[in-house]
Design an enzyme around this catalytic site. Structure first.
Site, mmCIF file in Angstrom:
data_model
loop_
_atom_site.group_PDB
_atom_site.id
_atom_site.type_symbol
_atom_site.label_atom_id
_atom_site.label_comp_id
_atom_site.label_asym_id
_atom_site.label_seq_id
_atom_site.Cartn_x
_atom_site.Cartn_y
_atom_site.Cartn_z
ATOM 1 N N LEU A 1 0.833 -1.200 0.000
ATOM 2 C CA LEU A 1 0.000 0.000 0.000
ATOM 3 C C LEU A 1 0.866 1.247 0.000
ATOM 4 C CD1 LEU A 1 -2.815 -0.939 2.547
ATOM 5 C CD2 LEU A 1 -2.720 -1.325 0.071
ATOM 6 N N GLY B 1 2.321 -6.338 7.824
ATOM 7 C CA GLY B 1 2.286 -4.898 7.641
ATOM 8 C C GLY B 1 1.212 -4.520 6.644
ATOM 9 N N ASP B 2 1.591 -3.736 5.622
ATOM 10 C CA ASP B 2 0.638 -3.352 4.585
ATOM 11 C C ASP B 2 0.958 -4.031 3.258
ATOM 12 O OD1 ASP B 2 2.982 -1.953 4.164
ATOM 13 O OD2 ASP B 2 2.004 -0.117 3.498
ATOM 14 N N GLU B 3 1.517 -5.237 3.346
ATOM 15 C CA GLU B 3 1.857 -6.010 2.155
ATOM 16 C C GLU B 3 0.894 -7.184 1.983
ATOM 17 O OE1 GLU B 3 5.924 -7.191 2.268
ATOM 18 O OE2 GLU B 3 6.683 -5.161 1.874
#
Length: 313
Positions: free
Chosen positions: A173, A214-216
């Protein structure tokens, strides 16, 4: 001393009153019912009139020639018994009942029959499934986690054939850190759940969606070689991710950097993952709200492609 008459009555009561399901059946291939106790009837939701003389297959959710059953029959024929075999039974309603079955073959006065004792294994199976689910699912988003993703991708690569094509999208993201810094991690967590829901809504039946941490995120897509695979689907996905979100009256927007790679024959897990990861970081470095890099056509589709721009808000 207890008389034989009293002992026989006690044994009959033990069979009839036992809370443990018991069954007596013939030794032929179809294994027909000879007698069962009330606990057995309660377990399968049937009456004795419904199953008397019928093959056990009527209460099995698989074929009488199932390999696992054949193996059990081989054991009872060669050694005379088997113990605690995991066997699924089927309730009259269609509900599957996991059981543990111990069976023994007996021969009395020239007549052979099999005695089975069944233990309802539903609670243990439910507990095992809960543990397995916890080990494979990301608690925050409900997506598959990194461990599950790695297992799935390794299996998908190992099972590739000339008739299939395998694609991997590695997604990070863009501008998510700004959300955490400005609105707090609680809002960031809620945003991750929204993004996860958007990924699932976009995904097809042959797509595997996971949160790596995380944002992965990652998506594994399997297609028949004859079917067209349209990278434009991921342009639509990126635009969907970048749609505005309202959380606690705050208007929030994040974007997506996506690396999209196709597996070649014989490619290793690490090489394939590194390929998609490298493309994703190339997209990340552009600083655009949306950027998709792919080697599917031998060129990069970067942020200069107007199809992928969604503004820099």
């Amino acid at each position: 001393m207890i008389s034989e008459h009293v002992l026989d009555a006690a044994l009959r009561d033990l069979f009839e009153l036992s809370p443990v399901p018991c069954s007596i059946s013939t030794t032929d291939h179809n294994s027909r019912y000879i007698k069962v106790n009330p606990a057995y009837l309660r377990m399968i939701g049937r009456t004795w009139a419904e199953i008397e003389g019928q093959p056990l297959e009527v209460d099995l959710p698989y074929s009488i020639d199932d390999p696992a059953r054949s193996e059990r029959m081989k054991l009872i024929e060669t050694q005379g018994y088997y113990e605690l075999a995991e066997v699924d039974m089927q309730h009259a309603s269609g509900r599957i009942i996991p059981t543990l079955i111990s069976a023994q073959r007996r021969r009395i006065d020239g007549e052979s029959f099999d005695i089975e004792i069944l233990l309802d294994n539903s609670e243990r199976k439910a507990f095992e499934q809960a543990i397995l689910h916890a080990a494979q699912v990301d608690v925050m988003t409900g997506l598959q986690n990194r461990s599950s993703f790695e297992t799935h991708l390794r299996a998908a690569l190992a099972n590739m054939s000339p008739d299939t094509r395998l694609f991997l999208a590695y997604i990070d993201l863009n501008r998510f850190k700004r959300v955490n810094d400005r609105f707090g991690h609680s809002t960031g967590d809620r945003l991750l759940k929204i993004v996860a829901d958007r990924l699932l809504a976009w995904a097809g039946t042959n797509d595997f969606v996971a949160r790596l941490g995380g944002d992965e995120f990652a998506i594994v897509c399997r297609h028949q070689a004859a079917d067209p695979f349209l990278p434009g689907r991921f342009l639509d996905l990126a635009k969907t991710i970048a749609e505005l979100v309202v959380i606690d009256e705050n208007l929030i927007q994040v974007g997506a950097a996506i690396g999209l790679a196709e597996a070649t024959h014989g490619v290793s897990f690490d090489t394939f993952l590194d390929q998609a990861d490298r493309l994703m970081y190339a997209a990340k470095s552009s600083g655009d709200l949306i950027d998709i890099r792919t080697d599917l056509t031998g060129r990069h589709l970067d942020s200069r492609d107007p199809l992928k721009r969604c503004g820099n808000g």
